[in-house]
Write a protein that holds these residues in place. Structure first.
Motif, mmCIF file in Angstrom:
data_model
loop_
_atom_site.group_PDB
_atom_site.id
_atom_site.type_symbol
_atom_site.label_atom_id
_atom_site.label_comp_id
_atom_site.label_asym_id
_atom_site.label_seq_id
_atom_site.Cartn_x
_atom_site.Cartn_y
_atom_site.Cartn_z
ATOM 1 N N LEU A 1 0.837 -1.200 0.000
ATOM 2 C CA LEU A 1 0.000 0.000 0.000
ATOM 3 C C LEU A 1 0.874 1.254 0.000
ATOM 4 C CD1 LEU A 1 -2.671 1.561 0.275
ATOM 5 C CD2 LEU A 1 -2.481 1.268 2.767
ATOM 6 N N TRP A 2 1.876 1.268 0.886
ATOM 7 C CA TRP A 2 2.750 2.438 0.977
ATOM 8 C C TRP A 2 3.637 2.569 -0.255
ATOM 9 C CZ3 TRP A 2 1.147 5.973 3.965
ATOM 10 C CH2 TRP A 2 0.525 5.679 5.174
ATOM 11 N N VAL A 3 4.046 1.429 -0.807
ATOM 12 C CA VAL A 3 4.834 1.457 -2.045
ATOM 13 C C VAL A 3 3.990 2.057 -3.172
ATOM 14 C CG1 VAL A 3 6.051 0.075 -3.771
ATOM 15 C CG2 VAL A 3 6.248 -0.516 -1.350
ATOM 16 N N SER A 4 2.712 1.656 -3.220
ATOM 17 C CA SER A 4 1.798 2.179 -4.245
ATOM 18 C C SER A 4 1.566 3.676 -4.064
ATOM 19 C CB SER A 4 0.458 1.438 -4.185
ATOM 20 O OG SER A 4 0.638 0.059 -4.398
ATOM 21 N N VAL A 5 1.437 4.118 -2.814
ATOM 22 C CA VAL A 5 1.253 5.552 -2.527
ATOM 23 C C VAL A 5 2.481 6.323 -2.993
ATOM 24 C CG1 VAL A 5 1.058 7.273 -0.688
ATOM 25 C CG2 VAL A 5 -0.331 5.201 -0.604
ATOM 26 N N SER A 6 3.664 5.772 -2.738
ATOM 27 C CA SER A 6 4.909 6.415 -3.160
ATOM 28 C C SER A 6 4.964 6.544 -4.680
ATOM 29 C CB SER A 6 6.110 5.610 -2.659
ATOM 30 O OG SER A 6 7.327 6.214 -3.047
ATOM 31 N N ILE A 31 4.203 9.811 -9.734
ATOM 32 C CA ILE A 31 3.493 10.120 -10.990
ATOM 33 C C ILE A 31 2.984 11.561 -10.976
ATOM 34 C CG2 ILE A 31 1.444 9.553 -12.365
ATOM 35 C CD1 ILE A 31 1.846 6.619 -11.423
ATOM 36 N N LEU A 32 2.465 11.998 -9.818
ATOM 37 C CA LEU A 32 1.998 13.387 -9.688
ATOM 38 C C LEU A 32 3.133 14.377 -9.952
ATOM 39 C CD1 LEU A 32 -0.324 13.306 -6.518
ATOM 40 C CD2 LEU A 32 -0.998 13.394 -8.923
ATOM 41 N N SER A 33 4.333 14.048 -9.490
ATOM 42 C CA SER A 33 5.480 14.947 -9.708
ATOM 43 C C SER A 33 5.796 15.073 -11.195
ATOM 44 C CB SER A 33 6.709 14.440 -8.944
ATOM 45 O OG SER A 33 7.306 13.326 -9.578
ATOM 46 N N THR A 65 7.009 24.148 -8.818
ATOM 47 C CA THR A 65 8.378 23.824 -8.403
ATOM 48 C C THR A 65 8.391 23.262 -6.989
ATOM 49 O OG1 THR A 65 9.341 25.531 -9.824
ATOM 50 C CG2 THR A 65 10.679 24.768 -7.970
ATOM 51 N N PHE A 66 7.702 23.937 -6.074
ATOM 52 C CA PHE A 66 7.644 23.454 -4.687
ATOM 53 C C PHE A 66 6.821 22.170 -4.587
ATOM 54 C CE2 PHE A 66 9.188 27.687 -3.698
ATOM 55 C CZ PHE A 66 10.011 27.458 -2.605
ATOM 56 N N PHE A 67 5.777 22.054 -5.424
ATOM 57 C CA PHE A 67 4.949 20.844 -5.408
ATOM 58 C C PHE A 67 5.770 19.640 -5.870
ATOM 59 C CE2 PHE A 67 2.072 17.819 -7.501
ATOM 60 C CZ PHE A 67 1.203 17.547 -6.451
ATOM 61 N N ILE A 68 6.565 19.811 -6.921
ATOM 62 C CA ILE A 68 7.403 18.716 -7.439
ATOM 63 C C ILE A 68 8.343 18.202 -6.357
ATOM 64 C CG2 ILE A 68 9.303 18.182 -9.034
ATOM 65 C CD1 ILE A 68 7.890 20.202 -10.996
ATOM 66 N N TRP A 69 9.004 19.132 -5.662
ATOM 67 C CA TRP A 69 9.962 18.716 -4.637
ATOM 68 C C TRP A 69 9.271 18.187 -3.388
ATOM 69 C CZ3 TRP A 69 15.177 17.976 -4.610
ATOM 70 C CH2 TRP A 69 15.801 18.219 -5.834
ATOM 71 N N ALA A 70 8.068 18.690 -3.115
ATOM 72 C CA ALA A 70 7.284 18.120 -2.016
ATOM 73 C C ALA A 70 6.922 16.669 -2.340
ATOM 74 C CB ALA A 70 6.023 18.944 -1.787
ATOM 75 N N CYS A 71 6.631 16.395 -3.617
ATOM 76 C CA CYS A 71 6.343 15.019 -4.059
ATOM 77 C C CYS A 71 7.573 14.136 -3.901
ATOM 78 C CB CYS A 71 5.880 15.017 -5.510
ATOM 79 S SG CYS A 71 4.191 15.608 -5.760
ATOM 80 N N ILE A 124 10.034 14.437 -1.799
ATOM 81 C CA ILE A 124 10.219 14.154 -0.373
ATOM 82 C C ILE A 124 9.097 13.256 0.135
ATOM 83 C CG2 ILE A 124 10.299 15.196 1.936
ATOM 84 C CD1 ILE A 124 11.550 17.697 0.549
ATOM 85 N N GLY A 125 7.860 13.483 -0.368
ATOM 86 C CA GLY A 125 6.714 12.656 0.020
ATOM 87 C C GLY A 125 6.902 11.198 -0.365
ATOM 88 N N MET A 126 7.443 10.957 -1.563
ATOM 89 C CA MET A 126 7.739 9.590 -2.006
ATOM 90 C C MET A 126 8.660 8.897 -1.013
ATOM 91 S SD MET A 126 8.565 10.032 -6.057
ATOM 92 C CE MET A 126 9.028 8.311 -6.254
ATOM 93 N N PHE A 127 9.663 9.632 -0.584
ATOM 94 C CA PHE A 127 10.662 9.117 0.350
ATOM 95 C C PHE A 127 10.040 8.888 1.723
ATOM 96 C CE2 PHE A 127 14.680 9.171 2.709
ATOM 97 C CZ PHE A 127 15.538 8.555 1.828
#
Length: 321
Positions: free
Chosen positions: A47-52, A57-59, A220-226, A228-231
């Motif tokens: 589940l968490w792998v899929s969320v990551s 993909i959003l990034s 730009t901030f959204f991409i980098w938030a993604c 970090i969010g993936m991680f």
């Protein structure tokens, strides 16, 4: 050395280095540790792998939208769909041949959207400059959030608070002296650095000249938030890592970001540097390795699967071109 041999080495060496690091990572662990690592990977919560993967993909979608904000002032507005496919293809290409994706990305944009190569490539360079600035911002944030840990590491190695201040002061002074020397120097190396600095400044200033500057900054901030969010979400796949704070994970994130540029998609090196970073916070090597390999596998799966699909879809969706 001939230019042909240089090209071959540029392609082969990162792959060889990555393969060696995979072997080194495998051989440097005991059979018992390897069994624990494989069990952690096998039992990772999908589940968490899929969320990551979804966040990743959003990034890519956000990056495709942001790209048009750079292209519009030049008189071009490619289809977002094409931008997404071209970006995924370029990332896939970078895994096969390191740093080839930027050239392929500009070439595909010329082929399918009739954007002149030099203009398309210029926007890609600007993107890279902005990404570098964002990475520096993340590094600064990690240093700020983990000051106590960094001071502790320095003290452990015989460098106290006074010594740290002296090192920092020496670094700043050295930077100022270095800048002055480069400014006055006429050597080829100094000229390259000056041109890079000018390009860096031009890339930053170009944001404030574009029509959709607020949207560009948001993406730009959204991409980098993604990123970090993936991680961040992958930490929930390894129990020992799950308790780490954002600041602690940022240290490993920064180390992983540098590893991604050293070998093809971070092959071999990514799990090693992430494990070493997590060790500063008391994470065992087995849990660190498991986290590193799960994170790297999730990122690489996005690029390989969707990149390969994009290779097929891009010409099919643009048959008339």
């Amino acid at each position: 050395m001939s230019s042909k041999l240089k090209k071959i080495l540029k392609i082969a060496l990162p792959i060889i280095l990555g393969a060696f690091l995979v072997w080194y990572s495998y051989s440097s662990t005991s059979a018992n540790d390897r069994e624990k690592i494989f069990d952690s990977i096998k039992n990772a919560d999908l589940l968490w792998v899929s969320v990551s993967i979804f966040i990743g993909i959003l990034s890519h979608i956000s990056r495709a939208i942001r790209w048009n904000y750079l292209l519009e002032p030049l008189g071009y507005k490619p289809k977002i769909r094409n931008n997404i496919l071209i970006i995924l293809i370029s990332y896939f290409s970078n895994i096969l041949i390191i740093r080839s994706g930027e050239i392929l990305r500009a070439t595909a944009l010329t082929t399918y959207e009739k954007v002149p190569f030099e203009k398309g490539f210029g926007t890609i360079v600007t993107e890279r400059i902005i990404d570098l600035i964002m990475l520096l911002l993340v590094i600064f944030s990690a240093l700020l959030l983990q000051t106590d840990i960094i001071i502790g590491i320095l003290e452990k190695n015989g460098i106290g608070l006074v010594g740290s201040a002296v090192l920092l002061g020496s670094g700043v002074l050295g930077l100022i002296i270095g800048i002055r020397i480069i400014k006055k120097s006429t050597s080829k190396f100094a000229v390259k650095i000056k041109n890079f600095a000018i390009g860096l400044l031009d890339g930053v200033l170009s944001i404030f000249k574009m029509k959709n500057k607020i949207a560009f900054i948001f993406h730009t901030f959204f991409i980098w938030a993604c990123y970090i969010g993936m991680f961040w979400v992958i930490k929930f796949t390894v129990p020992e890592v799950a308790a780490l704070s954002l600041g602690e994970l940022l240290v490993a994130f920064v180390a992983g970001a540098f590893a991604m540029t050293a070998t093809n998609g971070g092959l071999g090196l990514y799990p090693i540097v992430v494990t070493a970073s997590l060790a500063f916070f008391g994470i065992s090597k087995t849990s660190g390795d498991a986290f590193g390999w799960i994170m790297w596998s999730a990122q690489t799966a996005i690029v390989v699967v969707f990149g390969a699909i994009s290779f097929l879809l891009l010409p099919l969706w643009n048959r008339n071109k």
